[in-house]
Design an enzyme around this catalytic site. Structure first.
Site, short mmCIF file in Angstrom:
data_model
loop_
_atom_site.label_atom_id
_atom_site.label_comp_id
_atom_site.label_asym_id
_atom_site.label_seq_id
_atom_site.Cartn_x
_atom_site.Cartn_y
_atom_site.Cartn_z
N CYS A 16 -11.86 2.88 1.02
CA CYS A 16 -10.41 3.09 1.06
C CYS A 16 -9.89 2.20 2.17
O CYS A 16 -10.50 2.12 3.25
CB CYS A 16 -10.08 4.56 1.34
SG CYS A 16 -8.34 4.87 1.73
N TYR A 27 -1.14 8.21 -2.65
CA TYR A 27 -1.16 7.87 -4.06
C TYR A 27 -2.21 8.63 -4.86
O TYR A 27 -2.11 8.75 -6.07
CB TYR A 27 -1.37 6.36 -4.22
CG TYR A 27 -0.09 5.56 -4.24
CD1 TYR A 27 1.16 6.16 -4.09
CD2 TYR A 27 -0.13 4.18 -4.43
CE1 TYR A 27 2.32 5.41 -4.11
CE2 TYR A 27 1.03 3.43 -4.46
CZ TYR A 27 2.26 4.05 -4.30
OH TYR A 27 3.40 3.32 -4.33
N GLY A 28 -3.24 9.11 -4.19
CA GLY A 28 -4.29 9.83 -4.90
C GLY A 28 -3.81 11.10 -5.58
O GLY A 28 -4.50 11.63 -6.45
N CYS A 44 -4.74 -1.34 -1.88
CA CYS A 44 -5.03 0.08 -2.10
C CYS A 44 -5.99 0.18 -3.28
O CYS A 44 -5.69 -0.33 -4.37
CB CYS A 44 -3.73 0.84 -2.40
SG CYS A 44 -3.94 2.54 -2.93
N ASN A 45 -7.14 0.82 -3.05
CA ASN A 45 -8.12 0.94 -4.13
C ASN A 45 -7.57 1.74 -5.30
O ASN A 45 -7.75 1.38 -6.46
CB ASN A 45 -9.39 1.60 -3.60
CG ASN A 45 -10.20 0.69 -2.71
OD1 ASN A 45 -11.01 -0.09 -3.18
ND2 ASN A 45 -9.97 0.77 -1.42
N THR A 46 -6.88 2.84 -5.00
CA THR A 46 -6.34 3.69 -6.06
C THR A 46 -5.34 2.93 -6.91
O THR A 46 -5.40 2.95 -8.15
CB THR A 46 -5.67 4.93 -5.44
OG1 THR A 46 -6.63 5.66 -4.68
CG2 THR A 46 -5.11 5.84 -6.52
N ASP A 97 0.86 -1.18 0.00
CA ASP A 97 0.00 0.00 0.00
C ASP A 97 0.90 1.23 0.00
O ASP A 97 2.11 1.14 0.21
CB ASP A 97 -0.90 0.00 1.23
CG ASP A 97 -1.95 1.10 1.22
OD1 ASP A 97 -2.22 1.66 0.15
OD2 ASP A 97 -2.51 1.40 2.29
N SER A 98 0.29 2.38 -0.22
CA SER A 98 1.05 3.63 -0.12
C SER A 98 1.34 3.98 1.33
O SER A 98 2.32 4.67 1.63
CB SER A 98 0.27 4.78 -0.79
OG SER A 98 -0.97 4.97 -0.13
N HIS A 157 -7.64 2.57 4.21
CA HIS A 157 -7.36 3.28 5.46
C HIS A 157 -8.58 3.37 6.37
O HIS A 157 -8.44 3.42 7.60
CB HIS A 157 -6.87 4.71 5.16
CG HIS A 157 -5.42 4.81 4.83
ND1 HIS A 157 -4.93 4.50 3.58
CD2 HIS A 157 -4.35 5.18 5.57
CE1 HIS A 157 -3.61 4.69 3.58
NE2 HIS A 157 -3.24 5.11 4.76
N GLU A 173 -3.69 7.48 9.39
CA GLU A 173 -2.23 7.44 9.57
C GLU A 173 -1.86 8.00 10.95
O GLU A 173 -0.99 7.45 11.64
CB GLU A 173 -1.54 8.23 8.46
CG GLU A 173 -1.69 7.64 7.08
CD GLU A 173 -0.63 6.59 6.74
OE1 GLU A 173 0.49 6.68 7.27
OE2 GLU A 173 -0.96 5.67 5.97
#
Length: 261
Positions: free
Chosen positions: A185, A41-42, A73-75, A9-10, A187, A151
């Site tokens: 997301c 990442y978005g 990560c969806n993105t 993931d990012s 997160h 985060e």
């Protein structure tokens, strides 16, 4: 010999995907890699995002034999899966917003989708809605601030509940509220308790269990083994924020955090 899964993931959102995989397949070795140097990442272009994902994953694969990669990560999943599947000889599993299970679960026909602005705007997301929830009302909300709050939480800092309340305010009032909320997301499940406190009558749905089931299907049941399991984490920037994540990563079972560069 136990198989090894890399979760990528990012940031730390992928831990919400890693945890249900670990619960279903405790016999696996796990690697967790997050690209904190390019978080979030978005904000990256599609070409840059694909480049970074491939670079970081290649760096981990150069260090460890891996049997399966999860893009948590969806993105990233929307953009990088085709490239990785062409490049790698091992299975690559992605995540998508849990629109389908939410459509089955809703009682009043109103679903909320909480995701990043990029995921909300992406045509792929709207195709999922059209395919699985065309006969429901789907309310969309894009937020990057909740990513930051997740985060913060995993760094041991307080979640700013006023920020969450502001984001979720439209769904706390109005004539038709969603009774089912898709956490779109990775997160956002890390804030599940805080979200549930603000929306106590809303069912929260995420992709963790579905991804775990997919990994289980691809790798099969892992028999119990007496060999020592490997659980290591990797980042791309060794800074104070990464250092504050070490206790959380240890609590999730990762014995070390190493910078890849």
């Amino acid at each position: 010999m136990s198989k090894t899964v890399l979760v990528f993931d990012s940031g730390v959102g992928g831990l919400s995907i890693y945890e249900p995989i670990r619960q279903q397949l405790p016999g696996l070795n796990f690697l967790y890699a997050f690209d904190n140097a390019c978080f979030p990442y978005g904000e990256l272009s599609e070409s840059r995002l694909v480049e970074r994902c491939c670079q970081v994953i290649a760096a981990v694969l150069a260090r460890h034999p891996v049997d399966l990669v999860v893009i948590a990560c969806n993105t990233a999943s929307t953009h990088v899966l085709p490239t990785l599947r062409q490049t790698l000889s091992i299975p690559v599993v992605g995540v998508v917003p849990a629109i389908k299970p939410a459509a089955s679960a809703t009682r009043n026909g109103c679903i909320g989708l909480l995701a990043t602005p990029g995921t909300i705007a992406r045509p792929y997301t709207h195709r999922l809605i059209q395919e699985f929830a065309a006969h429901h009302r789907v309310l969309l909300c894009g937020s990057t601030e909740l990513v930051v709050q997740a985060e913060r939480k995993l760094m041991g800092q307080a979640v700013e509940r006023a920020v969450l309340a502001e984001v979720l305010a439209p769904w706390q009032q109005g004539e038709q509220k969603p009774d089912t909320l898709v956490l779109g997301c990775t997160h956002f499940p890390l804030l599940k308790q805080e979200i549930a406190d603000l929306l106590p009558d809303v069912a929260l749905v995420d992709s963790g269990s579905a991804v775990a089931q997919r990994v289980c299907h691809l790798l099969g049941t892992q028999p119990a083994s007496s060999e020592k399991k490997t659980s290591r984490a990797y980042c791309t920037r060794d800074d104070d924020k990464a250092a504050r994540l070490r206790p959380t990563l240890q609590a999730y079972g990762f014995e070390s955090l190493t910078c890849l560069v």
